[in-house]
Design a protein around this motif. Structure first.
Motif, PDB file in Angstrom:
ATOM      1  N   MET A   1       0.848  -1.186   0.000  1.00  0.00           N
ATOM      2  CA  MET A   1       0.000   0.000   0.000  1.00  0.00           C
ATOM      3  C   MET A   1       0.880   1.231   0.000  1.00  0.00           C
ATOM      4  N   PRO A   2       0.746   2.117  -0.998  1.00  0.00           N
ATOM      5  CA  PRO A   2       1.579   3.305  -1.013  1.00  0.00           C
ATOM      6  C   PRO A   2       1.201   4.257   0.091  1.00  0.00           C
ATOM      7  N   ILE A   3       2.173   4.719   0.854  1.00  0.00           N
ATOM      8  CA  ILE A   3       1.952   5.643   1.953  1.00  0.00           C
ATOM      9  C   ILE A   3       2.851   6.840   1.733  1.00  0.00           C
ATOM     10  N   GLY A   4       2.334   8.030   1.962  1.00  0.00           N
ATOM     11  CA  GLY A   4       3.090   9.246   1.740  1.00  0.00           C
ATOM     12  C   GLY A   4       4.258   9.363   2.697  1.00  0.00           C
ATOM     13  N   ALA A   5       5.184  10.257   2.353  1.00  0.00           N
ATOM     14  CA  ALA A   5       6.385  10.428   3.174  1.00  0.00           C
ATOM     15  C   ALA A   5       6.041  10.989   4.545  1.00  0.00           C
ATOM     16  N   ALA A   6       5.015  11.850   4.600  1.00  0.00           N
ATOM     17  CA  ALA A   6       4.629  12.432   5.888  1.00  0.00           C
ATOM     18  C   ALA A   6       4.074  11.367   6.824  1.00  0.00           C
ATOM     19  N   LYS A  32      -1.553  -7.058  -2.465  1.00  0.00           N
ATOM     20  CA  LYS A  32      -2.382  -6.289  -1.542  1.00  0.00           C
ATOM     21  C   LYS A  32      -2.878  -7.171  -0.405  1.00  0.00           C
ATOM     22  N   ARG A  33      -2.848  -6.603   0.804  1.00  0.00           N
ATOM     23  CA  ARG A  33      -3.340  -7.289   1.987  1.00  0.00           C
ATOM     24  C   ARG A  33      -4.616  -6.607   2.455  1.00  0.00           C
ATOM     25  N   ALA A  34      -5.451  -7.351   3.166  1.00  0.00           N
ATOM     26  CA  ALA A  34      -6.744  -6.846   3.623  1.00  0.00           C
ATOM     27  C   ALA A  34      -6.849  -6.980   5.128  1.00  0.00           C
ATOM     28  N   ILE A  35      -7.539  -6.037   5.736  1.00  0.00           N
ATOM     29  CA  ILE A  35      -7.817  -6.054   7.157  1.00  0.00           C
ATOM     30  C   ILE A  35      -9.297  -6.377   7.350  1.00  0.00           C
ATOM     31  N   PHE A  84      -6.160   4.324  10.536  1.00  0.00           N
ATOM     32  CA  PHE A  84      -5.075   4.041  11.466  1.00  0.00           C
ATOM     33  C   PHE A  84      -4.768   2.547  11.508  1.00  0.00           C
ATOM     34  N   PHE A  85      -5.801   1.708  11.575  1.00  0.00           N
ATOM     35  CA  PHE A  85      -5.596   0.257  11.575  1.00  0.00           C
ATOM     36  C   PHE A  85      -4.934  -0.199  10.275  1.00  0.00           C
ATOM     37  N   ALA A  86      -5.344   0.394   9.149  1.00  0.00           N
ATOM     38  CA  ALA A  86      -4.784  -0.013   7.859  1.00  0.00           C
ATOM     39  C   ALA A  86      -3.303   0.329   7.767  1.00  0.00           C
ATOM     40  N   GLN A  87      -2.900   1.520   8.248  1.00  0.00           N
ATOM     41  CA  GLN A  87      -1.492   1.902   8.202  1.00  0.00           C
ATOM     42  C   GLN A  87      -0.649   1.069   9.158  1.00  0.00           C
ATOM     43  N   ARG A  88      -1.203   0.763  10.311  1.00  0.00           N
ATOM     44  CA  ARG A  88      -0.435  -0.020  11.279  1.00  0.00           C
ATOM     45  C   ARG A  88      -0.219  -1.446  10.789  1.00  0.00           C
ATOM     46  N   ASN A  89      -1.179  -2.024  10.078  1.00  0.00           N
ATOM     47  CA  ASN A  89      -1.065  -3.401   9.593  1.00  0.00           C
ATOM     48  C   ASN A  89      -0.622  -3.480   8.132  1.00  0.00           C
ATOM     49  N   ASP A  90      -0.339  -2.315   7.508  1.00  0.00           N
ATOM     50  CA  ASP A  90       0.129  -2.267   6.121  1.00  0.00           C
ATOM     51  C   ASP A  90      -0.862  -2.980   5.194  1.00  0.00           C
ATOM     52  N   CYS A  91      -2.110  -2.542   5.233  1.00  0.00           N
ATOM     53  CA  CYS A  91      -3.177  -3.126   4.419  1.00  0.00           C
ATOM     54  C   CYS A  91      -3.771  -2.056   3.519  1.00  0.00           C
ATOM     55  N   SER A  92      -4.083  -2.436   2.301  1.00  0.00           N
ATOM     56  CA  SER A  92      -4.688  -1.515   1.346  1.00  0.00           C
ATOM     57  C   SER A  92      -6.136  -1.861   1.048  1.00  0.00           C
ATOM     58  N   LEU A  93      -6.686  -2.865   1.708  1.00  0.00           N
ATOM     59  CA  LEU A  93      -8.088  -3.263   1.555  1.00  0.00           C
ATOM     60  C   LEU A  93      -8.674  -3.511   2.926  1.00  0.00           C
ATOM     61  N   PHE A  94      -9.993  -3.406   3.035  1.00  0.00           N
ATOM     62  CA  PHE A  94     -10.632  -3.691   4.312  1.00  0.00           C
ATOM     63  C   PHE A  94     -11.991  -4.332   4.075  1.00  0.00           C
ATOM     64  N   GLN A 165     -18.331  -1.118  -9.470  1.00  0.00           N
ATOM     65  CA  GLN A 165     -17.394  -0.809  -8.387  1.00  0.00           C
ATOM     66  C   GLN A 165     -17.168  -2.022  -7.495  1.00  0.00           C
ATOM     67  N   LEU A 166     -18.234  -2.791  -7.226  1.00  0.00           N
ATOM     68  CA  LEU A 166     -18.091  -4.011  -6.430  1.00  0.00           C
ATOM     69  C   LEU A 166     -17.201  -5.023  -7.129  1.00  0.00           C
ATOM     70  N   ARG A 167     -17.318  -5.131  -8.438  1.00  0.00           N
ATOM     71  CA  ARG A 167     -16.470  -6.066  -9.189  1.00  0.00           C
ATOM     72  C   ARG A 167     -14.996  -5.673  -9.086  1.00  0.00           C
ATOM     73  N   LEU A 168     -14.696  -4.392  -9.204  1.00  0.00           N
ATOM     74  CA  LEU A 168     -13.301  -3.936  -9.113  1.00  0.00           C
ATOM     75  C   LEU A 168     -12.722  -4.208  -7.734  1.00  0.00           C
ATOM     76  N   ILE A 169     -13.522  -4.004  -6.684  1.00  0.00           N
ATOM     77  CA  ILE A 169     -13.028  -4.245  -5.330  1.00  0.00           C
ATOM     78  C   ILE A 169     -12.776  -5.729  -5.107  1.00  0.00           C
ATOM     79  N   LEU A 170     -13.667  -6.588  -5.595  1.00  0.00           N
ATOM     80  CA  LEU A 170     -13.468  -8.030  -5.444  1.00  0.00           C
ATOM     81  C   LEU A 170     -12.232  -8.502  -6.202  1.00  0.00           C
ATOM     82  N   LEU A 171     -12.002  -7.957  -7.387  1.00  0.00           N
ATOM     83  CA  LEU A 171     -10.808  -8.330  -8.144  1.00  0.00           C
ATOM     84  C   LEU A 171      -9.543  -7.910  -7.410  1.00  0.00           C
ATOM     85  N   ASP A 172      -9.556  -6.722  -6.826  1.00  0.00           N
ATOM     86  CA  ASP A 172      -8.385  -6.271  -6.072  1.00  0.00           C
ATOM     87  C   ASP A 172      -8.164  -7.104  -4.819  1.00  0.00           C
ATOM     88  N   MET A 173      -9.252  -7.519  -4.186  1.00  0.00           N
ATOM     89  CA  MET A 173      -9.136  -8.215  -2.909  1.00  0.00           C
ATOM     90  C   MET A 173      -8.576  -9.625  -3.075  1.00  0.00           C
TER      91      MET A 173
END
Length: 315
Positions: A1-6, A32-35, A84-94, A165-173
């Motif tokens: 999951m791309p995270i900004g420098a800040a 990609k990982r999911a929470i 916050f949970f996604a950044q701590r666990n390095d997940c780009s899906l939930f 949109q649901l199809r795109l999310i399922l494909l990513d997951m």
């Protein structure tokens, strides 16, 4: 999951620097990982659905068991704790499960970009059959490292914006890692999604079973192993135009270089164009063939006959 420098901050130790470097943006992102988590209340159906989705993710899902009453992504400010949970666990899906009188057996599927909520779709579970409820002998299970195949049937996935949109999310997951080659035995399951005319979506998970056929090519059959559920889309939220533009930007390092006079056609494949200089046919030397010699002899004979006819006859 791309995270900004800040959002990455600064590390004081070598181990911390390596961890931040691992989470830093890359030209080719990792799988990609999911929470998976629950809201303030969750029914047994929702908890079993989250457990089965974790099984389908094949080691790429992080399950949080505590209840989270403050996680309400559709409310203003309700996505802060989720990010916050996604950044701590390095997940780009939930995948968020909840239950209430207004929205029973509720699931919210969504994506993150740069540490912030990107888009999401909320669905309700109407019927559900768990993976563990289907009691079959020698029932196949999803293997770690395998890749599922997808089948989306129905006009709704092409015409309805929420279903698209649901199809795109399922494909990513369930896409998993990006690989250049794959063993055919790794394609061990199929996710079937059928859009009904009344707006419902039938979600089924089937295993690919190879049986003997007497030849080198085996018989391929699909065996339903669960989970199987009937979903109905309740609401959705699309990504902001500015965030969508940034998410679809392709880095220069992986952009394919344009090749002159070469085009890709979906039907004919790769096609090329050749430029040939103009040819002067008057200066081309032809090969002398027997047929041409015969023509010259015939022309000479015809000329001699015409000359003989034109000469005066001696009397």
């Amino acid at each position: 999951m791309p995270i900004g420098a800040a959002a990455l901050g600064e590390a004081k130790t070598g181990k911390g620097k390596r961890a931040l470097l691992k989470r830093a943006p890359k030209e080719v992102e990792d799988g990609k990982r999911a929470i998976l988590l629950c809201g303030g209340k969750a029914s047994n159906t929702v908890q079993e659905a989250l457990r089965d989705f974790q099984l389908l993710l094949r080691g790429r899902g992080q399950r949080l068991t505590r209840k989270n009453e403050n996680v309400k992504p559709f409310d203003v400010g309700g996505e802060t704790e989720l990010e916050f949970f996604a950044q701590r666990n390095d997940c780009s899906l939930f995948l968020l499960g909840s239950h209430s009188k207004k929205r029973p057996h509720n699931l919210v599927l969504g994506r993150f970009f740069d540490g912030h909520l990107y888009d999401m779709v909320e669905v309700g579970i109407e019927t559900f059959t768990s993976f563990y409820d289907m009691k079959k002998e020698n029932k196949p299970k999803p293997h770690l490292g395998g890749k599922p195949m997808f089948a989306f049937a129905g006009e709704g996935f092409e015409n309805d914006p929420q279903l698209k949109q649901l199809r795109l999310i399922l494909l990513d997951m369930f896409h998993g890692e990006n690989v250049s080659k794959i063993n055919l035995k790794g394609l061990d399951s199929v996710l079937l999604c059928t859009a009904m005319e009344d707006g419902r979506v039938l979600f089924k998970h089937c295993a690919v079973v190879l049986k003997k056929s007497g030849t080198r090519v085996p018989n391929v059959k699909l065996e339903e192993i669960g989970p199987c559920m009937t979903l109905r889309v309740r609401r959705a939220r699309e990504a902001l135009p500015s965030m969508a533009k940034e998410a679809h930007r392709v880095p220069k390092g992986i952009k394919p270089k344009k090749v002159k006079n070469v085009t890709d056609d979906p039907v004919m494949g790769k096609r090329g164009r050749l430029y040939v200089p103009q040819q002067d046919f008057d200066s081309i030397v032809y090969k002398k063939m027997k047929g041409m010699k015969r023509e010259r002899r015939e022309a000479a004979a015809a000329a001699s006959d015409a000359k003989r006819e034109a000469s005066p006859v001696e009397g």
